[in-house]
Design an enzyme around this catalytic site. Sequence first.
Site, PDB file in Angstrom:
ATOM      1  N   CYS A  86       0.906  -1.254   0.098  1.00  0.00           N
ATOM      2  CA  CYS A  86       0.062  -0.069   0.118  1.00  0.00           C
ATOM      3  C   CYS A  86       0.868   1.513  -0.004  1.00  0.00           C
ATOM      4  O   CYS A  86       1.676   1.579  -1.038  1.00  0.00           O
ATOM      5  CB  CYS A  86      -0.882  -0.133   1.167  1.00  0.00           C
ATOM      6  SG  CYS A  86      -2.393   1.035   0.986  1.00  0.00           S
ATOM      7  N   HIS A 194      -3.309  -5.635   1.137  1.00  0.00           N
ATOM      8  CA  HIS A 194      -2.864  -5.992   2.315  1.00  0.00           C
ATOM      9  C   HIS A 194      -2.543  -7.222   2.919  1.00  0.00           C
ATOM     10  O   HIS A 194      -3.700  -7.864   3.398  1.00  0.00           O
ATOM     11  CB  HIS A 194      -3.465  -5.194   3.533  1.00  0.00           C
ATOM     12  CG  HIS A 194      -3.244  -3.598   3.635  1.00  0.00           C
ATOM     13  ND1 HIS A 194      -2.291  -2.955   4.174  1.00  0.00           N
ATOM     14  CD2 HIS A 194      -3.896  -2.727   2.883  1.00  0.00           C
ATOM     15  CE1 HIS A 194      -2.368  -1.675   4.043  1.00  0.00           C
ATOM     16  NE2 HIS A 194      -3.365  -1.357   3.252  1.00  0.00           N
ATOM     17  N   GLU A 196      -1.067  -8.839   4.839  1.00  0.00           N
ATOM     18  CA  GLU A 196      -0.857  -8.778   6.291  1.00  0.00           C
ATOM     19  C   GLU A 196      -2.270  -8.957   7.040  1.00  0.00           C
ATOM     20  O   GLU A 196      -2.062  -9.570   8.278  1.00  0.00           O
ATOM     21  CB  GLU A 196       0.053  -7.878   7.098  1.00  0.00           C
ATOM     22  CG  GLU A 196      -0.441  -6.679   7.005  1.00  0.00           C
ATOM     23  CD  GLU A 196      -0.650  -5.857   5.938  1.00  0.00           C
ATOM     24  OE1 GLU A 196      -0.989  -4.406   6.102  1.00  0.00           O
ATOM     25  OE2 GLU A 196      -0.435  -6.146   4.825  1.00  0.00           O
TER      26      GLU A 196
END
EC number: 6.3.5.3
Length: 228
Positions: A86, A194, A196
């Site tokens: 990002c 994302h 994660e």
Amino acid sequence: MKWAVIVFPGSNCDEDAQQAIIRVTGDEATLVWHQETSLADYDAIVLPGGFSYGDYLRSGAIARFAPIMKAVRDKAVQGTPIIGICNGFQVLTEAHLLPGALLRNRDLHFHCKMVELRVETNRSPFTAAYQPGDILRIPIAHGEGRYFADSAILHELQEDHRVAFRYVDNPNGSSESIAGILSKERNVLGLMPHPERAVADFMRSIDGAGVFRSIHQYVTEREGAHAH
């Protein structure tokens, strides 16, 4: 192996990335402040999401001048896997470690939702755990995520199989639905979604875990080869 998660003023996904790495790989992951000047001890580098320096000027435009970025460039030259997520992707384009730019979303709205990504190549340190054509559910959260590059760069990315991920349903107007790209040497990845935030059942997807597993496997095998 040891991971560095770079922290800029305004980073807000740094601890998310750190915890995802530990959860998926069991490796050591350290938060490294932007004023540090060495990354010599680290085997993989993460530039996390957020709003570095408040996104003043342009997203990532000020972060590229942070003291740590010389060390990031040096590690890129050495072949260390570097992933920008990002805002981290925006920083990598501003630092010219990846081509193109991230512009305001086509509808000028901030998008925060789960999207589907298609894996375009598994020939990289970040995607080896997947198969080309795999569909991943990974969230996005960005207002400036529209990937843009001129036709020559887009052609080069396509010819060299350096598009890592594409959106199944383009949420932001990105050129050719691009969600993530690789550097020429294939050891730098920038992606807007994302991973994660997709590593545990409570997150509604574990599809992002393969990114961190791939990097762990790549570094482990690379170090094993050097040992011999």
